[in-house]
Design an enzyme around this catalytic site. Structure first.
Site, mmCIF file in Angstrom:
data_model
loop_
_atom_site.group_PDB
_atom_site.id
_atom_site.type_symbol
_atom_site.label_atom_id
_atom_site.label_comp_id
_atom_site.label_asym_id
_atom_site.label_seq_id
_atom_site.Cartn_x
_atom_site.Cartn_y
_atom_site.Cartn_z
ATOM 1 N NE ARG A 51 8.572 -7.760 -6.265
ATOM 2 C CZ ARG A 51 7.356 -8.284 -6.218
ATOM 3 N NH1 ARG A 51 6.418 -7.715 -5.493
ATOM 4 N NH2 ARG A 51 7.077 -9.384 -6.895
ATOM 5 N NE ARG A 75 6.023 -3.666 -6.549
ATOM 6 C CZ ARG A 75 5.332 -4.768 -6.476
ATOM 7 N NH1 ARG A 75 4.532 -5.104 -7.464
ATOM 8 N NH2 ARG A 75 5.429 -5.549 -5.420
ATOM 9 N NE ARG A 112 8.222 -0.174 -16.750
ATOM 10 C CZ ARG A 112 7.233 -0.900 -16.246
ATOM 11 N NH1 ARG A 112 7.284 -1.332 -15.006
ATOM 12 N NH2 ARG A 112 6.177 -1.206 -17.006
ATOM 13 C CG ASP A 155 10.761 -10.418 -14.000
ATOM 14 O OD1 ASP A 155 10.007 -9.763 -13.264
ATOM 15 O OD2 ASP A 155 10.477 -11.551 -14.426
ATOM 16 C CE1 TYR A 186 4.361 -15.798 -12.255
ATOM 17 C CE2 TYR A 186 6.529 -16.426 -11.448
ATOM 18 C CZ TYR A 186 5.387 -15.650 -11.341
ATOM 19 O OH TYR A 186 5.261 -14.749 -10.327
#
Length: 368
Positions: free
Chosen positions: A29, A33, A42, A78, A154
């Site tokens: 990552r 973010r 974003r 992702d 998921y």
């Protein structure tokens, strides 16, 4: 960027347990973010829109490399991207994660999923981003995908889960449907990863983020066969293959059997003990606690040097966090961490023992 610097293959050499001038560093990552420039990006698009827009995916991938001298880039994407491309109703909700509109609940649901996974996978946007990045980078590009079990989690849960109880119930209760789902997801994963290498990716990481929810017996019976098939389906590509999971300390021996060339470990197992469980004929990646990077530099430094001491200067160590960069991590801390690892792991001249200097005291500059 690539035109200005010679190509740095330190990461690739470490993955193959070849000699390196110092320990390579990258961060899971690292694109994302915690960077203010990423948050600005974003504001114009959600995660899946960034992934589907090659120029934006390239920009997100390159942002951390403008700040720090990491030894590899990882494609901004992702693990749900191939499922979304195949037509599965999935969205990435801020603060939540992947959410599936129609979760897997029955054997017939698995049948529909298998047909979906067997169809044409249009990931041309991902492959275009990979191709564009290769012309920009002077370090290797890592492609990645989710492992079958984590994708299945998921799909069955419908989103993130703390205990994966519904997934495990399906695994134990659907003796025919479960392996069919794992096979379908595994075949899709192999096709997706192979296409990334064909487009230019130079290493691959398979994220089995939730495999640590299983005990060794269940992992070996219900997950390992699919993982063996995944890595066997990639072996001829000749690129490093990294296998990573969270909370997998008791599964490391099984993960090694899956066939990756590098096993990633989280922070819960000391790196030297983890390497003993994996075997020193396989490279290792890890394993600083991501939360350590939220503290003062003195603490970050001490924890990082502890990881390096446990690595002992052996060939085949890639320094990384034990999971992804946390959103509140100061970017400057990661930059200092990269510099620290490079500086403190410079390999000694011939005739001196590997790992010399790793137990030295901190310098004044490193304390402030």
């Amino acid at each position: 960027m690539a035109q200005d610097r010679p190509f740095n293959d330190r990461f690739l050499r470490a993955c193959r347990r070849e000699p390196v001038d110092c320990t390579p560093v990258w961060f899971m990552r690292q694109a994302g973010r915690y960077l203010p420039e990423y948050r600005a990006l974003r504001e114009t698009a959600d995660v899946l829109e960034v992934i589907r827009t090659p120029k934006l995916a390239v920009e997100a991938t390159l942002q951390p490399l403008r700040r720090m001298e990491v030894d590899a880039a990882i494609l901004f994407s992702d693990i749900m991207a191939p499922l979304a491309a195949a037509g599965v109703d999935v969205r990435i909700e801020p603060g939540v994660g992947p959410v599936v509109g129609s979760p897997i609940r029955t054997t017939s649901d698995v049948g529909r999923l298998a047909r979906t996974c067997a169809g044409r996978l249009d990931v041309s946007h991902v492959l275009e981003a990979v191709n564009l990045l290769r012309s920009e980078l002077s370090v290797p590009l890592i492609g990645f995908a989710g492992a079958p079990f984590t994708l299945a989690s998921y799909l069955v849960e419908g989103g993130p889960s703390r205990d994966h109880a519904r997934t495990k119930a399906f695994m134990h209760g659907e003796a025919d449907a479960w392996p069919r789902m794992m096979d379908a997801l595994g075949s899709m994963t192999v096709a997706y990863l192979r296409s990334q290498v064909e487009a230019g990716a130079q290493a691959l990481q398979v994220f089995d983020s939730w495999a640590g929810s299983l005990d060794p017996e269940d992992y070996e019976r219900h997950v390992l066969p699919a993982m063996r098939d995944v890595f066997a389906g990639l072996a001829d590509l000749g690129v490093p293959l990294i296998h990573f999971g969270v909370g997998t300390g008791e599964l490391l021996g099984c993960m090694r059997e899956a066939g990756a060339t590098v096993v990633g470990v989280d922070w819960r197992v000391p790196l030297d003990l983890a390497w003993d469980r994996i075997g020193h004929d396989v490279a290792i990646q890890g394993n600083l606690d991501p939360a350590a990077c939220l503290g003062p530099w003195r603490s970050v430094e001490a924890k990082a040097l502890g990881v390096l001491r446990r690595a002992g200067g052996r060939s085949g160590h890639v320094f990384n966090l034990g999971h992804g960069v946390l959103p509140s991590t100061p970017p400057e801390t990661l930059g200092r961490l990269v510099d620290l690892v490079h500086r403190r792991t410079v390999r000694p001249p011939a005739g001196q023992p590997a790992g010399a200097g790793l137990d030295d005291g901190m310098t004044a500059a490193e304390r402030h």
